[in-house]
Design a protein around this motif. Structure first.
Motif, PDB file in Angstrom:
ATOM      1  N   ALA A 197      -7.588   3.481   5.055  1.00 58.81           N
ATOM      2  CA  ALA A 197      -6.379   4.273   5.561  1.00 58.81           C
ATOM      3  C   ALA A 197      -5.127   3.362   4.588  1.00 58.81           C
ATOM      4  N   ARG A 198      -5.312   2.444   4.321  1.00 58.24           N
ATOM      5  CA  ARG A 198      -4.396   1.723   3.524  1.00 58.24           C
ATOM      6  C   ARG A 198      -4.069   2.495   2.216  1.00 58.24           C
ATOM      7  N   ASN A 199      -5.153   2.845   1.728  1.00 55.99           N
ATOM      8  CA  ASN A 199      -5.473   3.399   0.343  1.00 55.99           C
ATOM      9  C   ASN A 199      -5.031   4.941   0.348  1.00 55.99           C
ATOM     10  N   GLY A 200      -4.870   5.465   1.527  1.00 61.48           N
ATOM     11  CA  GLY A 200      -4.489   7.027   1.733  1.00 61.48           C
ATOM     12  C   GLY A 200      -5.797   7.822   1.452  1.00 61.48           C
ATOM     13  N   GLU A 201      -6.790   7.532   1.598  1.00 57.09           N
ATOM     14  CA  GLU A 201      -8.247   8.161   1.556  1.00 57.09           C
ATOM     15  C   GLU A 201      -8.756   8.718   2.734  1.00 57.09           C
ATOM     16  N   SER A 202      -9.418   9.543   2.648  1.00 50.49           N
ATOM     17  CA  SER A 202     -10.222  10.274   3.661  1.00 50.49           C
ATOM     18  C   SER A 202     -11.326   9.341   4.587  1.00 50.49           C
ATOM     19  N   GLN A 203     -11.199   9.339   5.821  1.00 43.08           N
ATOM     20  CA  GLN A 203     -12.168   8.495   6.507  1.00 43.08           C
ATOM     21  C   GLN A 203     -13.548   9.029   6.400  1.00 43.08           C
ATOM     22  N   PRO A 204     -14.425   8.258   6.036  1.00 43.50           N
ATOM     23  CA  PRO A 204     -15.770   8.622   6.031  1.00 43.50           C
ATOM     24  C   PRO A 204     -16.506   9.204   7.561  1.00 43.50           C
ATOM     25  N   PHE A 234       0.953  -1.221   0.170  1.00 42.43           N
ATOM     26  CA  PHE A 234      -0.055   0.020   0.088  1.00 42.43           C
ATOM     27  C   PHE A 234       0.912   1.196  -0.088  1.00 42.43           C
ATOM     28  N   PRO A 235       1.315   1.725  -1.243  1.00 37.50           N
ATOM     29  CA  PRO A 235       2.264   2.766  -1.145  1.00 37.50           C
ATOM     30  C   PRO A 235       1.642   4.261  -0.814  1.00 37.50           C
ATOM     31  N   LYS A 236       0.372   4.143  -0.771  1.00 38.45           N
ATOM     32  CA  LYS A 236      -0.373   5.464  -0.129  1.00 38.45           C
ATOM     33  C   LYS A 236      -0.891   5.333   1.201  1.00 38.45           C
ATOM     34  N   GLU A 237      -0.245   4.410   1.834  1.00 40.97           N
ATOM     35  CA  GLU A 237      -1.037   4.037   3.312  1.00 40.97           C
ATOM     36  C   GLU A 237      -0.515   5.036   4.233  1.00 40.97           C
ATOM     37  N   ASP A 238      -1.529   5.550   4.992  1.00 37.16           N
ATOM     38  CA  ASP A 238      -1.314   6.348   6.105  1.00 37.16           C
ATOM     39  C   ASP A 238      -1.112   5.347   7.333  1.00 37.16           C
ATOM     40  N   LEU A 255     -14.741  -6.768   1.051  1.00 31.71           N
ATOM     41  CA  LEU A 255     -14.312  -5.443   1.266  1.00 31.71           C
ATOM     42  C   LEU A 255     -14.803  -4.776  -0.261  1.00 31.71           C
ATOM     43  N   PRO A 256     -15.357  -3.561   0.042  1.00 35.32           N
ATOM     44  CA  PRO A 256     -15.809  -2.715  -1.205  1.00 35.32           C
ATOM     45  C   PRO A 256     -14.585  -2.202  -2.188  1.00 35.32           C
ATOM     46  N   MET A 257     -14.960  -2.186  -3.416  1.00 33.09           N
ATOM     47  CA  MET A 257     -13.743  -2.008  -4.563  1.00 33.09           C
ATOM     48  C   MET A 257     -13.451  -0.838  -4.838  1.00 33.09           C
ATOM     49  N   THR A 258     -14.411   0.335  -4.414  1.00 33.17           N
ATOM     50  CA  THR A 258     -14.222   1.621  -4.886  1.00 33.17           C
ATOM     51  C   THR A 258     -14.216   2.587  -3.402  1.00 33.17           C
ATOM     52  N   ALA A 259     -13.489   3.545  -3.492  1.00 30.84           N
ATOM     53  CA  ALA A 259     -13.621   4.499  -2.428  1.00 30.84           C
ATOM     54  C   ALA A 259     -14.968   4.947  -1.919  1.00 30.84           C
ATOM     55  N   GLU A 260     -15.800   5.164  -2.751  1.00 33.90           N
ATOM     56  CA  GLU A 260     -17.059   5.685  -2.630  1.00 33.90           C
ATOM     57  C   GLU A 260     -17.821   4.428  -2.012  1.00 33.90           C
ATOM     58  N   LEU A 261     -17.780   3.189  -2.382  1.00 36.01           N
ATOM     59  CA  LEU A 261     -18.461   1.934  -1.884  1.00 36.01           C
ATOM     60  C   LEU A 261     -17.906   1.672  -0.350  1.00 36.01           C
TER      61      LEU A 261
END
Length: 347
Positions: free
Chosen positions: A340-347, A45-49, A260-266
């Motif tokens: 977090a592993r994908n570096g996305e904002s927490q919902p 996960f290169p973008k992991e926080d 595990l959902p496949m997209t950030a939105e899901l």
């Protein structure tokens, strides 16, 4: 389809041998290891926080405690990083049908589940496996072994719009006139030209009954309440309904998709849906759990425990309200870990 038929035939032969009291056939020896460059590698996960990931990983671990550690390990560790491990556990194989509650029966296979709820007005089936062959050669014989008639399957609920769950639905629709139930959003997804397609998985059924969030259908005196819980798919259908175990009343919570959902939105939708579901389940008095993949909640192990259950022993599918809550909250934390592993904002 040829591979599936061969697998089914091999499984049937193994079951026949086992039923005869003979030793099961010894599997063929594995071939040697592949070249080292072909070894499966953990996902990275290169973008992991890392700090955020650690927070949700450890929250999930605490929620799991000792009794839910296997579920924690599956969702937060193995399915998240070591896909080859979980793929090896989810194989095409037979699972003996079993009465899990007085009127609820497991009639699925190793990779994906199917459930039959008997009512005085007919059978309500949940999911229909991968394709017509499995519906005809796994679900139908399973129903008959449980003393049920496939022609009594009046309704079939599709938990979500992936073909490993709806692939056999057309068989029941065409053969027995079964009414198919889904959410409007997932009906649209099943009918879309870009829907998920996998060789050996069947086509969707014809659009039939559409349920909306919070709707209750009473079938033969049994109320089934439907909730739309987006996340695994945009229109995942989850249900709550009463059952009895040796005459004692319980309430089943059937969440319609925990992969595990496949997209950030899901992923964001899944976190919000689980939080809402926890409140719904608490209000409804949910104390029992089933799922649509045996690996997701130790379904196979629980069936084996039931096989040898003694009169004074509890039903392993009755987990209690607190354990059910912790299980669902742990699932949410594992999704947040993935965020977090994908570096996305927490919902």
């Amino acid at each position: 389809m040829r591979t599936i038929r061969m697998t089914l035939a091999a499984g049937a032969a193994a079951m026949s041998v086992a039923a005869s009291g003979q030793s099961a056939p010894v599997p063929a020896k594995r071939s040697g290891p592949p070249p080292i460059e072909d070894y499966a590698r953990p996902l990275t996960f290169p973008k992991e926080d890392r700090a955020e990931a650690a927070k949700h990983f450890n929250r999930a671990r605490i929620l799991a405690g000792d009794d839910l550690f296997v579920d924690f390990a599956h969702r937060c560790i193995l399915d998240a990083r070591y896909k080859a491990r979980t793929a090896g556990e989810q194989y095409y194989g037979f699972v003996e049908p079993h009465a899990v509650f007085d009127d609820l029966f497991s009639v699925g296979q190793m990779l994906v589940s199917s459930w039959a709820l008997r009512t005085s007005a007919g059978i309500l089936l949940f999911d229909a496996l991968n394709n017509e062959t499995e519906a005809r050669e796994i679900i139908v014989p399973g129903l008959r072994r449980m003393g049920l008639k496939p022609e009594d399957v009046k309704y079939l609920v599709l938990t979500h719009s992936h073909p490993d769950h709806y692939g056999g639905a057309r068989y029941f629709q065409r053969t027995y006139g079964t009414r198919i139930i889904s959410s409007g959003i997932d009906w649209n997804a099943m009918e879309a030209p870009d829907r998920l397609k996998v060789p050996g998985w069947g086509d969707p059924p014809t659009r039939d009954i559409t349920v909306v969030d919070g709707q209750t259908m009473t079938i033969g005196g049994t109320p089934i309440t439907f909730y739309i819980t987006p996340g695994h798919t945009v229109g995942t259908v989850s249900t709550i309904f009463p059952v009895t175990d040796r005459g004692r009343k319980h309430v089943v919570g059937f969440y319609g998709g925990l992969g595990l959902p496949m997209t950030a939105e899901l992923r964001a939708q899944q976190v919000r849906s689980i939080a809402r579901w926890v409140d719904i389940a608490r209000t409804a008095g949910v104390d029992s759990q089933i799922g649509n993949h045996p690996l997701h909640y130790e379904g196979l192990e629980r069936l084996e425990i039931l096989r040898y259950r003694q009169p004074n022993q509890p039903n392993p599918f009755v987990v209690g309200a607190d354990t059910y809550r912790r299980y669902m909250q742990m699932q949410s934390e594992c999704v947040r870990l993935w965020v977090a592993r994908n570096g996305e904002s927490q919902p």
